[in-house]
Write an enzyme that holds these catalytic residues in place. Structure first.
Site, PDB file in Angstrom:
ATOM      1  N   THR A   4       0.817  -1.216   0.000  1.00  0.00           N
ATOM      2  CA  THR A   4       0.000   0.000   0.000  1.00  0.00           C
ATOM      3  C   THR A   4       0.851   1.266   0.000  1.00  0.00           C
ATOM      4  O   THR A   4       2.003   1.256   0.456  1.00  0.00           O
ATOM      5  CB  THR A   4      -0.897  -0.012   1.267  1.00  0.00           C
ATOM      6  OG1 THR A   4      -1.497   1.263   1.418  1.00  0.00           O
ATOM      7  CG2 THR A   4      -0.095  -0.305   2.536  1.00  0.00           C
ATOM      8  N   ASP A   5       0.249   2.364  -0.461  1.00  0.00           N
ATOM      9  CA  ASP A   5       0.934   3.659  -0.404  1.00  0.00           C
ATOM     10  C   ASP A   5       1.038   4.178   1.034  1.00  0.00           C
ATOM     11  O   ASP A   5       1.820   5.087   1.320  1.00  0.00           O
ATOM     12  CB  ASP A   5       0.226   4.695  -1.290  1.00  0.00           C
ATOM     13  CG  ASP A   5      -1.238   4.943  -0.929  1.00  0.00           C
ATOM     14  OD1 ASP A   5      -1.749   4.331   0.029  1.00  0.00           O
ATOM     15  OD2 ASP A   5      -1.873   5.760  -1.625  1.00  0.00           O
ATOM     16  N   GLU A   6       0.239   3.608   1.942  1.00  0.00           N
ATOM     17  CA  GLU A   6       0.226   4.142   3.320  1.00  0.00           C
ATOM     18  C   GLU A   6       1.553   3.960   4.033  1.00  0.00           C
ATOM     19  O   GLU A   6       1.810   4.625   5.037  1.00  0.00           O
ATOM     20  CB  GLU A   6      -0.904   3.494   4.134  1.00  0.00           C
ATOM     21  CG  GLU A   6      -2.259   3.748   3.536  1.00  0.00           C
ATOM     22  CD  GLU A   6      -3.406   3.648   4.529  1.00  0.00           C
ATOM     23  OE1 GLU A   6      -3.153   3.603   5.743  1.00  0.00           O
ATOM     24  OE2 GLU A   6      -4.556   3.633   4.073  1.00  0.00           O
ATOM     25  N   TYR A  39      -1.929  -0.261  11.129  1.00  0.00           N
ATOM     26  CA  TYR A  39      -2.060  -0.960   9.850  1.00  0.00           C
ATOM     27  C   TYR A  39      -0.850  -0.687   8.956  1.00  0.00           C
ATOM     28  O   TYR A  39      -0.190  -1.612   8.469  1.00  0.00           O
ATOM     29  CB  TYR A  39      -3.353  -0.533   9.130  1.00  0.00           C
ATOM     30  CG  TYR A  39      -3.344  -0.875   7.651  1.00  0.00           C
ATOM     31  CD1 TYR A  39      -3.397  -2.202   7.231  1.00  0.00           C
ATOM     32  CD2 TYR A  39      -3.251   0.129   6.673  1.00  0.00           C
ATOM     33  CE1 TYR A  39      -3.366  -2.533   5.872  1.00  0.00           C
ATOM     34  CE2 TYR A  39      -3.219  -0.190   5.326  1.00  0.00           C
ATOM     35  CZ  TYR A  39      -3.283  -1.518   4.935  1.00  0.00           C
ATOM     36  OH  TYR A  39      -3.233  -1.835   3.594  1.00  0.00           O
ATOM     37  N   LYS A  50       2.112  -3.172   7.529  1.00  0.00           N
ATOM     38  CA  LYS A  50       2.378  -3.399   6.095  1.00  0.00           C
ATOM     39  C   LYS A  50       3.834  -3.019   5.764  1.00  0.00           C
ATOM     40  O   LYS A  50       4.501  -3.697   4.972  1.00  0.00           O
ATOM     41  CB  LYS A  50       1.417  -2.575   5.221  1.00  0.00           C
ATOM     42  CG  LYS A  50      -0.014  -3.063   5.216  1.00  0.00           C
ATOM     43  CD  LYS A  50      -0.196  -4.467   4.635  1.00  0.00           C
ATOM     44  CE  LYS A  50       0.023  -4.528   3.140  1.00  0.00           C
ATOM     45  NZ  LYS A  50      -0.321  -5.876   2.596  1.00  0.00           N
TER      46      LYS A  50
END
Ligand code: NAD
Ligand code: DAU
Length: 361
Positions: free
Chosen positions: A135-137, A161, A165
């Protein structure tokens, strides 16, 4: 064949359905390993019932014995890892599951895959791929004017989260660097589309709007996300799997930055057009601003130029075409929505928004 993990969730299931429907891959079977947490849903895969090209196995990526057995039996040429706990708000309420699956689970999966890969013959070993869907997060939050995230952006995860990741991305990277495992990583922006679980912004707004419930916008609603239609994410993963350079990461996004409040107004306008309310009022009257998410990232934006330039990938949908298709899909599939709104879903909604908010209950 390929082994897909988390293939009963939103993106994984779209990936499996698209894979088996495509002219390029349709004849290559899929083993689908999914734990069937609250987010996994076999209804999404109902069209594959009785299809010998799809082997579904309920199980955990952290179950080394099971994964080892699946690899030995099916001898996949690639593993694509979608399995994860994926909802930021849930990670704030209870981070442990995120560490368990996203960190420990990915570690166990990597180890099982490494053992399998080491035992392959030379040509199969060379052709094998482990693709990790991320993810970009992991890159953290951007200021209003900062350039979009490139693959070289430092990791600055802010939520349980995104931290979990980020940890999994680092493990994947290290398994390549240290052991030579042939890995690829994709870091994608926010997806939307069919079969999206209605705990996430866009499907929650659609189902609440239709149910006459409040549309809960966190804080001022000016947080920016970069939206990509899920089938474009799936096509990017297929492209990276086929042609990505080993050990590389590829950012995936469609250059569609939007403030949340604009997304909610767009959903309302589409519903006003496609399913007007009997009293003639707009669904936008249901918008309510609620307490902000703790530590809420202000802005994400993906620079997808590497994927476009190196691998020639481009999204097929604009935000306008994709969001229309999405709203139409939810209007056409009320049974799917009703089936996912189980007791566990209602329990989550009560915990997150409060019973008095009457959101989605
Ligand atoms: P999702 O929550 O809809 O689905 C996750 C799936 O993984 C579910 O079917 C669940 O049952 C399964 N699962 C969970 N724990 C498992 C375990 N221990 N073993 C086996 N299966 C398990 O998530 P999603 O939105 O489809 O996201 C898929 C992947 O893509 C995730 O890795 C997520 O981090 C990543 N991602 C999501 C987005 C997005 O916008 N949704 C964007 C970029 C990246
Ligand atoms: O950026 C990619 C990520 O996108 C993925 O890695 C995650 O798995 C996925 O869940 C998604 O994370 P977000 O937190 O961005 O998605 P969510 O749909 O939960 O929220 C989108 C934005 O909308 C976010 O700024 C929070 C806001 N929001 C969300 C909900 C559920 C609201 O304002 N109200 C809500 O009720």
């Amino acid at each position: 064949m390929i082994l897909v993990t988390g293939g009963a969730g939103f993106i994984g299931a779209n990936f499996v359905l698209d894979w088996l429907a495509s002219a390029d891959h349709g004849s290559e079977p899929v083993v689908n390993l999914d734990k069937l947490t609250y987010a996994g849903n076999l209804d999404t895969l109902a069209s594959l019932q009785g299809d010998a090209r799809h082997v579904f196995v309920q199980g955990d990526i952290g179950d080394a014995a099971l994964v080892g057995e699946l690899l030995a039996t099916h001898q996949p040429r690639a593993v694509i890892n979608f399995a994860a706990e994926s909802h930021v708000d849930r990670s704030i309420h209870g981070p442990e599951d995120f560490i368990q699956t996203n960190v420990l689970g990915t570690f166990r999966l990597l180890e099982a895959v490494r053992q399998y890969w080491l035992g392959l013959g030379a040509s199969q070993k060379e052709a094998f791929r482990f693709l990790h869907v991320s993810t970009d997060e992991v890159y953290g939050s951007l200021s209003k004017t900062a350039p979009a995230f490139a693959e070289t952006h430092p990791y600055e995860p802010n939520s349980p989260y995104s931290a979990s990741k980020a940890a999994s991305d680092h493990l994947v990277r290290a398994w390549h660097h240290t052991y030579g495992l042939p890995v690829l990583t994709t870091n994608c922006s926010n997806n939307y589309g069919p079969y999206h679980f209605p705990e996430k912004l866009i499907p929650l707004m659609i189902v609440n709007a239709l149910a006459g419930k409040p549309l809960p916008v966190y804080g001022d609603g000016m947080q920016i996300r970069d939206w990509l239609y899920v089938k474009d994410h799936c096509s990017a993963i297929r492209r990276v799997l086929r042609a990505g350079r080993l050990g590389e990461t590829y950012n995936v996004g469609g250059w569609n930055e939007k403030p949340n409040i604009d997304i909610v107004h767009t959903v309302c306008a589409l519903l006003d057009e496609l399913r007007p309310k009997a009293d003639g009022s707009s669904y936008a009257t249901q918008i309510t601003h609620v307490t902000d998410r703790p530590g809420h990232d202000r802005r994400y934006a993906i620079d997808a130029r590497k994927l476009e330039a190196e691998l020639g990938w481009k999204p097929a949908e604009t935000f306008e075409t994709g969001i229309r298709k999405t709203v139409q899909w939810y209007l056409a599939n009320p049974e799917w929505v009703a089936n996912v709104q189980s007791g566990a879903y209602r329990e989550w909604v009560g915990k997150q928004y409060g019973a008095s908010a009457e959101v989605g209950a």
